[in-house]
Design an enzyme around this catalytic site. Structure first.
Site, PDB file in Angstrom:
ATOM      1  N   GLU A 185       0.844  -1.189   0.000  1.00 38.27           N
ATOM      2  CA  GLU A 185       0.000   0.000   0.000  1.00 38.27           C
ATOM      3  C   GLU A 185       0.885   1.247   0.000  1.00 38.27           C
ATOM      4  O   GLU A 185       1.885   1.313   0.737  1.00 38.27           O
ATOM      5  CB  GLU A 185      -0.896   0.005   1.240  1.00 38.27           C
ATOM      6  CG  GLU A 185      -1.730   1.272   1.409  1.00 38.27           C
ATOM      7  CD  GLU A 185      -2.483   1.323   2.742  1.00 38.27           C
ATOM      8  OE1 GLU A 185      -3.492   2.042   2.798  1.00 38.27           O
ATOM      9  OE2 GLU A 185      -2.067   0.642   3.697  1.00 38.27           O
ATOM     10  N   LYS A 192      -8.994   3.446  -2.688  1.00 40.62           N
ATOM     11  CA  LYS A 192      -9.438   3.015  -1.368  1.00 40.62           C
ATOM     12  C   LYS A 192     -10.757   3.694  -1.001  1.00 40.62           C
ATOM     13  O   LYS A 192     -10.852   4.929  -1.028  1.00 40.62           O
ATOM     14  CB  LYS A 192      -8.354   3.353  -0.337  1.00 40.62           C
ATOM     15  CG  LYS A 192      -8.510   2.696   1.022  1.00 40.62           C
ATOM     16  CD  LYS A 192      -7.268   2.964   1.865  1.00 40.62           C
ATOM     17  CE  LYS A 192      -7.304   2.204   3.182  1.00 40.62           C
ATOM     18  NZ  LYS A 192      -6.071   2.425   3.982  1.00 40.62           N
ATOM     19  N   CYS A 206      -5.525  -2.510   2.864  1.00 37.76           N
ATOM     20  CA  CYS A 206      -5.341  -2.381   4.310  1.00 37.76           C
ATOM     21  C   CYS A 206      -6.628  -2.677   5.067  1.00 37.76           C
ATOM     22  O   CYS A 206      -7.207  -3.744   4.926  1.00 37.76           O
ATOM     23  CB  CYS A 206      -4.775  -0.999   4.632  1.00 37.76           C
ATOM     24  SG  CYS A 206      -3.919  -0.907   6.228  1.00 37.76           S
TER      25      CYS A 206
END
Length: 456
Positions: free
Chosen positions: A45, A169, A207
């Site tokens: 990430e 995200k 994540c």
């Protein structure tokens, strides 16, 4: 007939001082992966652009500082421009992938007519070239700027077709929401590639999106057999989540997290700029130097980015028997950090053993081998020499760990040969998006996302 296998790979590199150096490191990793015959390589990430662990950009509730705004400017400038739009958080979608957007070059500028649909800062073209030349399908995290906002994104880079998809995200975690905009759930769309006649349906959850059950279900519903989890989380709970995900989805799960060595991250001498955790340079690539005669304070960062300030050159303490008593502090988990009098803290980091005792050892050299330093109790030990210890790992569709976790190794590549038909074997008794979902009783939909399952 022997099964056809695909070699999945992952690594734990840290972001370099600037985008050019990070892309150079990425190319080196891809070439090494190719030499090991890795087919698909996952990187962490925010790998390109950087994960700003431990920074706060001068913000508290009700107030923002000028120094923090300058720091955000520096971070924004280190992000990459892929030539996409903001849209509703999804960008231009397939039009961007297919290069159907008009050029964003200034009329009359050099090269305008030579590359009629050129957009962005060239990062996309570099990634596509690396994939083409190495033959490795690359999936990497990056910080993407579009308009005046930043997105934590992932790109899928095919050696034959270039970038075939990008997602943003949808839910930045905690104070990440201060600097990263929310991406659209429409970007959760899975993509497909074919390697040696084997179709692979893959998608990424970034994540702590992986802690969102509906995000996971959105990926399972698309009939994926490769689930990618680039992350910044190196906690002991992360591996259990990945194993659960693999069992739930009956898919292979690959995770990648940066391994970042510990150095002080901020100082008044930087004028609000952030010192890069890898090599002590500023984010703009200029070297960090101290001004004045002030002593540099000694400190370590725990895995949450909290700074533990250590006394500078503490005087030795002598016991009644004439022995010198060692200097130490304890972190929030009760692990003892031994302070070396008159030396840098990272010269001889303390290592806590499973028995709870503390020993002092020399820093081991980084090698290309994978070594787990989990304690006997199953909890990873804290090492003051690292801001983030990595932990990249590959898990099979029955929840078994195939390789990793890769701790304290910022240069190695780990990989596993897998048979994707194991995903079908696993669905004999569990298919969370099909026979086990009770779709007759429960209805699931995601706004803007087609959940039609991809074919095999």
């Amino acid at each position: 007939m022997a099964p056809k296998t695909i070699r999945l790979g992952t690594a734990s590199p840290g972001t370099q001082a600037n985008t050019a150096e990070t892309l150079t490191q990425l190319e080196q990793l891809a070439r090494r992966a190719a030499s090991k015959k890795v087919d698909i390589l996952l990187l962490p990430e925010a790998y390109i652009g950087g994960y700003p662990r431990g920074t706060h950009f001068g913000c508290v509730i009700g107030s923002r500082s000028q120094e923090g705004r300058d720091e955000y400017l520096s971070y924004f400038q280190s992000a990459v421009d892929l030539g996409d739009t903001v849209g509703d958080g999804a960008g231009a979608g397939q039009a961007w992938v297919d290069r159907q957007l008009p050029s964003d070059m200034v009329a009359g500028s050099e090269g305008e007519k030579d590359v009629p649909n050129r957009r962005g800062d060239g990062t996309r073209e570099v990634l596509e070239r690396i994939a083409l030349e190495t033959g490795v399908f690359i999936v990497t995290g990056l910080i993407e700027k579009a308009g005046g906002s930043l997105y934590c994104s992932v790109v899928y880079v095919c050696p034959k077709r270039g970038i075939i998809g990008k997602r943003r995200k949808v839910m930045p975690t905690g104070t990440e929401r201060l600097i990263w905009a929310q991406g659209s759930p429409a970007t959760l769309r899975a993509v497909s590639t074919t390697i040696r006649g084997i179709r692979i349906n893959l998608a990424a959850a970034i994540c702590w999106e992986n802690y969102m059950p509906l995000v996971r279900q959105a990926l399972y519903a698309q009939n994926i057999n490769l689930y990618l989890a680039p992350t910044a989380d190196g906690r002991d709970t992360w591996l259990s989540l990945l194993r659960t995900t693999a069992i739930e989805g009956r898919c292979f799960v690959v995770s990648s997290n940066m391994c970042v060595r510990n150095t002080p991250t901020t100082s008044p001498a930087t004028n609000g700029n952030t010192i890069h955790p890898e090599n002590g340079t500023l984010r703009d690539g200029s070297p960090f130097t101290h001004s004045g005669t002030h002593h540099r304070r000694h400190s370590v960062l725990d895995e949450n980015g909290n700074e533990i300030v250590l006394p500078c050159s503490p005087p030795p303490r002598t016991t009644s028997r004439g022995r010198t008593r060692r200097q130490s502090v304890f972190d929030e988990d009760g692990n003892e950090i031994v302070l070396c009098c008159g030396k840098r803290q990272d010269d001889k980091p303390a290592t806590t053993t499973s028995a709870g005792t503390t020993t002092t050892t020399s820093t081991p050299p980084v090698t290309n081998t994978t070594a787990s330093t989990n304690t006997a109790a199953g909890k990873e030990s804290r090492t003051p020499g690292f801001v983030s210890r990595g932990g990249s790992v590959i898990v099979g569709p029955m929840g078994d760990v195939l390789t990793g976790p890769q701790w304290e190794d910022d240069s190695g590549i780990i990989f596993a040969d897998v048979d994707f038909e194991d995903c079908i074997r696993g669905r004999l008794d569990l298919d969370t998006a099909g026979s086990y979902s009770r779709n007759d009783s429960f209805r699931f939909e995601v706004r803007g996302l087609d959940l039609s399952p991809l074919p095999y």
